[in-house]
Each structure stands twice: as structure tokens, then as C-alpha cells.
Design a protein around this motif. Structure first.
Motif, short mmCIF file in Angstrom:
data_model
loop_
_atom_site.label_atom_id
_atom_site.label_comp_id
_atom_site.label_asym_id
_atom_site.label_seq_id
_atom_site.Cartn_x
_atom_site.Cartn_y
_atom_site.Cartn_z
N GLY A 171 -16.47 -31.19 -45.41
CA GLY A 171 -15.78 -32.24 -46.24
C GLY A 171 -16.60 -33.46 -45.97
O GLY A 171 -16.08 -34.67 -46.35
N ALA A 172 -17.74 -33.45 -45.56
CA ALA A 172 -18.41 -34.56 -45.11
C ALA A 172 -19.37 -35.15 -46.14
O ALA A 172 -19.71 -34.54 -47.25
N ASP A 173 -19.63 -36.57 -46.18
CA ASP A 173 -20.41 -37.14 -47.31
C ASP A 173 -21.95 -36.50 -47.27
O ASP A 173 -22.43 -36.53 -48.47
N LEU A 174 -22.20 -35.86 -46.15
CA LEU A 174 -23.55 -35.43 -46.14
C LEU A 174 -23.63 -34.15 -45.01
O LEU A 174 -23.08 -34.51 -43.68
N THR A 175 -24.17 -33.15 -45.42
CA THR A 175 -24.19 -31.81 -44.58
C THR A 175 -25.49 -31.57 -44.32
O THR A 175 -26.31 -31.11 -45.35
N ILE A 176 -25.88 -31.29 -43.11
CA ILE A 176 -27.30 -30.69 -42.85
C ILE A 176 -26.95 -29.12 -42.72
O ILE A 176 -26.18 -28.85 -41.85
N LEU A 177 -27.68 -28.37 -43.30
CA LEU A 177 -27.65 -26.94 -43.52
C LEU A 177 -28.75 -26.49 -42.62
O LEU A 177 -30.05 -26.26 -42.96
N SER A 178 -28.53 -26.23 -41.35
CA SER A 178 -29.64 -25.83 -40.46
C SER A 178 -29.75 -24.30 -40.43
O SER A 178 -29.08 -23.63 -39.68
N THR A 179 -30.60 -23.82 -41.20
CA THR A 179 -30.70 -22.49 -41.72
C THR A 179 -31.89 -21.52 -41.17
O THR A 179 -33.24 -21.92 -41.32
N ILE A 180 -31.48 -20.36 -40.78
CA ILE A 180 -32.43 -19.60 -40.10
C ILE A 180 -32.60 -18.13 -41.40
O ILE A 180 -33.34 -17.44 -41.26
N GLY A 181 -31.25 -18.36 -42.37
CA GLY A 181 -31.03 -17.25 -43.52
C GLY A 181 -29.96 -17.41 -43.87
O GLY A 181 -29.54 -16.75 -44.90
N TRP A 182 -28.72 -18.00 -43.22
CA TRP A 182 -27.22 -17.70 -43.70
C TRP A 182 -26.62 -19.19 -44.00
O TRP A 182 -26.06 -19.13 -44.89
N ALA A 183 -27.04 -20.09 -43.12
CA ALA A 183 -26.27 -21.45 -43.07
C ALA A 183 -26.37 -22.06 -44.58
O ALA A 183 -25.63 -22.71 -45.13
N HIS A 184 -27.55 -21.88 -45.29
CA HIS A 184 -27.33 -22.38 -46.53
C HIS A 184 -26.53 -21.98 -47.56
O HIS A 184 -26.42 -22.23 -48.80
N PHE A 185 -25.79 -20.69 -47.31
CA PHE A 185 -24.87 -20.30 -48.29
C PHE A 185 -23.68 -21.13 -48.12
O PHE A 185 -22.80 -20.86 -48.91
N ALA A 186 -23.52 -22.01 -47.39
CA ALA A 186 -22.18 -22.90 -47.13
C ALA A 186 -22.15 -23.55 -48.33
O ALA A 186 -23.19 -23.86 -49.18
N LYS A 187 -21.03 -24.20 -48.78
CA LYS A 187 -20.80 -25.01 -49.71
C LYS A 187 -20.11 -26.48 -49.60
O LYS A 187 -18.95 -26.47 -49.60
N GLY A 217 -20.14 -32.57 -50.05
CA GLY A 217 -20.96 -34.02 -50.58
C GLY A 217 -22.31 -33.52 -50.55
O GLY A 217 -22.72 -32.37 -50.79
N THR A 218 -23.30 -34.52 -50.31
CA THR A 218 -24.63 -34.22 -50.34
C THR A 218 -25.13 -33.18 -49.43
O THR A 218 -24.62 -33.31 -48.00
N SER A 219 -26.16 -32.43 -49.55
CA SER A 219 -26.64 -31.36 -48.86
C SER A 219 -27.96 -31.46 -48.77
O SER A 219 -28.80 -31.66 -49.67
N VAL A 220 -28.29 -31.10 -47.24
CA VAL A 220 -29.70 -31.14 -47.00
C VAL A 220 -30.26 -30.05 -46.17
O VAL A 220 -29.52 -29.77 -45.16
N ALA A 221 -30.96 -29.12 -46.72
CA ALA A 221 -31.30 -27.91 -45.83
C ALA A 221 -32.42 -28.15 -44.92
O ALA A 221 -33.39 -28.71 -45.26
N TYR A 222 -32.26 -27.90 -43.62
CA TYR A 222 -33.45 -27.77 -42.78
C TYR A 222 -33.80 -26.31 -42.50
O TYR A 222 -32.86 -25.61 -41.62
N TRP A 223 -34.72 -26.23 -42.86
CA TRP A 223 -35.41 -24.54 -42.96
C TRP A 223 -35.82 -24.32 -41.65
O TRP A 223 -37.26 -24.74 -41.69
N TYR A 224 -35.44 -23.25 -40.82
CA TYR A 224 -36.48 -22.58 -39.81
C TYR A 224 -37.26 -21.71 -40.48
O TYR A 224 -38.43 -21.46 -40.28
N ALA A 225 -36.63 -21.02 -41.53
CA ALA A 225 -37.42 -20.10 -42.42
C ALA A 225 -36.64 -19.63 -43.48
O ALA A 225 -35.50 -19.55 -43.29
N SER A 280 -42.21 -26.66 -40.66
CA SER A 280 -43.75 -26.57 -40.35
C SER A 280 -44.17 -26.43 -41.88
O SER A 280 -43.67 -26.25 -42.95
N THR A 281 -45.55 -26.58 -41.87
CA THR A 281 -46.31 -26.27 -43.18
C THR A 281 -46.28 -24.95 -43.59
O THR A 281 -46.01 -24.79 -44.99
N ALA A 282 -46.28 -24.01 -42.77
CA ALA A 282 -46.33 -22.47 -43.10
C ALA A 282 -44.72 -22.33 -43.84
O ALA A 282 -44.52 -21.54 -44.80
N VAL A 283 -43.87 -22.92 -43.31
CA VAL A 283 -42.36 -22.74 -43.86
C VAL A 283 -42.28 -23.59 -45.37
O VAL A 283 -41.85 -23.04 -46.23
#
Length: 396
Positions: A93-109, A112-120, A171-174
Motif C-alpha cells: 500500500g505504498a505510494d511507490l513500490t520497487i519491483l526488484s525482479t528476477i522473474g516473479w516480483a513484477h507480478f505483484a500489484k 501506488g506507482t510501480s517501478v520495476a528494477y529488472w535483473y532479467a 545492464s545494457t544486455a537486460v
């Protein structure tokens, strides 16, 4: 650490991460991220304080109800079929949530505002030829599980990405993979070199090691290609390889290793510092999305042999901080190790390269991006998968 003024921050921030049950690079990064963001809570599927970094244990961890099941906590891969619906129920229920994802965290809902930090993007879905292979311990059933759930998972994956407001990549590759898979543009913020925070502590010797050795630091997974390093060492009987880590491939790797390969298991940060300080160089031919261990080695002035691919293209400067090989050919890897050990290296230049990936740099870039998002966010605006122009405007 560099911090945004409180007035420039969202009122509340949360972090979501896949799982915290091992000692890997992503676990170090998400712990530091939570600290930078004002000790934000970390929501996750499974948390095992005994098996992850001590630094993670100091954070405010919010595990899922399934964390009470010890069998799943100890073997999180068994939960594969239920992880998508499990993260669907994670709704910070935060104003901003960082989705620190290797493959699953980005499924969260998040609400507030969502920001995905993609490891891959999910490797088991988008890089199956590399990540899920029959030779991997347990790889057969994991491959079958992915095949059975693939159509459903692909739909859920794209739907999840479509909900996310902003995207960051390690990274650039991601970033290139995100563009190819989803048609989105991501801002690159490289993770920090975290082990240097422990360099001031007194290092602890790992007993029984030779005086001269090449170091490999890795989880024992098939895509890490440790077997190719071991095969290369068979061609270099006068050289010695020390491997730090553990994982599902351990039994197979130990069985194929010769007398010039030593396994030391999972060790403390103080022992790892000692290994980096004493090694002659570092080696990895993994398929990596960033390539953190070459930077850890560089922070101690040690060069790296690496596969010319993925995240290593961002973290290694050939001829200055390391040597590239162009394939997994055993003879080429052996030749690369010889080049690594016989070349002359400038320790100061190698350390200076590692300094470019400091914790303070990571904190500053993350704060700048969050400040920009906070200032520009318009309620109700979302970046949709495939709408690359709109996505680029949101995350540029």
C-alpha cells in the motif's frame, strides 16, 4: 549514502523481491536498495535468514504466508507452479513500490506507482535454452513444468509488465532484452559493488588452499558453466582453481573435477575477501545479465577471465581489467586462463574501474530517478507493453 531530500521522496516506499533464501548478488543489491530508500520493507515469497546474507537479516522483511512451510522455504523452486498467483496477492500500500525482479516480483500489484528494477526478464520463460537444460540437476522436471504452464505464464507475464509504470535495468544486455521481448525502454542503473563495504574488516584465511590459484565465485547452476571451467583446468595441470559457492549441480561438478580444483563451499564475507585478496585472478564463463563478481575481484585489483557476452560487456574492460573468451570451447578457456595469469596488470587501474560501480553512485542514480518519477508522475498514466514510444517517454 547520498539521499534525496525528504520533500523529494514519496511519502511511503516499499520493495518487492522474488525470494531471499540464498547468498547471491541480487540479495546484496535489494538489501542496499531498501536501506537507500529509508529502510523500506521488502515483501518476498520466501525468507531464510540463515541462508542469506547477514545484511539482509537486518532489513524489514515481509514474507508470504507460505514461508511457514519449511520444505518450500528450503527448496523454493518447488513452488514454481504457484509463484505467479502468490505474487498476485502481494499488494503493498505504498505510494511507490520497487519491483526488484528476477522473474516473479513484477507480478505483484502495488496500489501506488510501480517501478520495476529488472535483473532479467524471467530466464526460465525467455531463455529456456540457457537456463533450463537437461544436464541441470532437476532440470528435467523444471523444463516439463515450464512447458506445461508456458502459455498461461506468458499471458500473465505480459499482463504484469503492462501494469508497471516505469522500468529500470541492471545492464545494457537486460535493457536490450526488455526492448526485444516487451517493446519497452528501460533506464540503466548498474548495481553496486557491495563486497567492498566489507574490505575494511580483517579477512579470515580459508585453510588448505594453494598459494597460487584462480578464483571462481558462483552458484552451482547449469547456466553458470562451471563444468567448462573445470574441463579447462584438466588441460592446465600446473594451475589451480578454487571454487566458492554451492547449489544443485554440486555433486556432478565435484565428480568431474580433477586434483587441481578445490571446492570450499559457501563461505563468509570475511573469508571471501581473503580469497579475492590472495587469488591470482578470477574466472567466470557464465551467462550473466550483469557480471558482479568481476567487479568484486576488480575492487581488490584482480583481473577476470570472462565470456564475451551479456552483462560482462558492461563490467569488464578487455586488456585493462580482464580477458574475454568468445565461446565455451574448453581449449579457448584454458588459453584465456593462461593469458590472464601471464599478462601484466595495473592493479590501480583495475581498482579505479571498480570504483565506478560504488554504492554511493548507485544511491545517487536511484534517488535521481525516483525524484524524477515523483515529480513527473501523472495519476492514471501507465506504459503498455508494445507501446514503446509512450513507454520511452515515461522512463527516459
Amino acid at each position: 549514502l547520498t539521499r534525496l531530500p525528504l520533500a523529494a521522496r514519496p511519502r511511503s516506499i516499499a520493495v518487492v523481491h522474488d525470494h531471499l533464501v540464498q547468498r547471491g548478488g541480487a540479495e546484496r543489491v535489494v538489501s542496499r536498495m531498501a536501506e537507500i530508500l529509508g529502510d523500506a520493507p521488502i515483501h518476498t515469497s520466501f525468507f531464510d535468514g540463515e541462508r542469506t546474507h547477514a545484511d539482509v537479516r537486518r532489513r524489514h522483511i515481509v514474507p508470504s504466508p507460505l514461508n511457514r512451510l519449511g520444505a518450500l522455504r528450503r527448496n523454493h523452486r518447488w513452488a514454481f507452479p504457484i509463484l505467479a498467483p502468490l505474487f498476485d496477492r502481494v499488494r503493498p500500500g505504498a505510494d511507490l513500490t520497487i519491483l526488484s525482479t528476477i522473474g516473479w516480483a513484477h507480478f505483484a500489484k502495488p496500489t501506488g506507482t510501480s517501478v520495476a528494477y529488472w535483473y532479467a526478464p524471467a530466464r526460465w520463460l525467455h531463455q529456456r535454452d540457457v537456463y533450463v537444460r537437461p544436464r541441470s540437476s532437476g532440470g528435467g522436471w523444471r523444463g516439463a513444468a515450464v512447458s506445461a504452464f508456458e502459455p498461461w505464464l506468458r499471458r500473465r507475464d505480459r499482463d504484469a509488465v503492462a501494469r508497471i509504470d516505469h522500468h529500470l535495468a541492471i545492464s545494457t544486455a537486460v535493457a536490450e532484452r526488455l526492448r526485444a521481448i516487451y517493446g519497452i525502454e528501460a533506464t540503466i542503473i548498474h548495481p553496486p559493488v557491495e563486497l567492498t563495504r566489507h574490505a575494511a574488516i580483517e579477512s579470515i584465511p580459508v585453510l588448505g588452499l594453494p598459494s597460487d590459484f584462480v578464483l571462481a565465485v558462483s552458484r552451482f547452476m547449469s547456466y553458470k558453466n562451471l563444468d567448462r571451467l573445470i574441463e579447462a583446468m584438466a588441460l592446465l595441470p600446473d594451475r589451480h582453481l578454487v571454487i566458492v559457492g554451492d547449489g544443485p549441480e554440486e555433486e556432478r561438478l565435484r565428480a568431474m573435477a580433477g586434483s587441481n580444483v578445490t571446492f570450499v563451499g559457501s563461505i563468509s564475507d570475511a573469508e571471501l575477501v581473503w580469497c579475492y585478496e590472495r587469488c591470482d585472478g578470477h574466472a567466470t564463463v557464465a551467462y550473466e545479465d550483469f557480471g558482479l563478481t568481476p567487479l568484486e575481484a576488480a575492487s581488490f585489483g584482480k583481473p577476470t577471465l570472462a565470456l564475451r557476452a551479456g552483462g560482462f560487456l558492461d563490467t569488464i574492460e578487455p586488456g585493462t581489467t580482464g580477458v574475454f573468451v568468445d565461446s565455451l570451447d574448453t581449449i579457448e578457456i584454458a588459453s584465456g586462463i593462461e593469458e590472464l595469469l601471464t599478462a601484466t596488470w595495473d592493479d590501480a587501474a583495475i581498482r579505479a574501474h571498480a570504483d565506478e560501480f560504488s554504492v554511493d553512485r548507485f544511491a545517487h542514480e536511484l534517488d535521481v530517478e525516483i525524484g524524477r518519477i515523483t515529480a513527473e508522475r501523472e495519476p492514471g498514466t501507465r506504459a503498455n507493453v508494445g507501446e514503446s514510444d509512450h513507454a520511452r517517454d515515461l522512463v527516459r
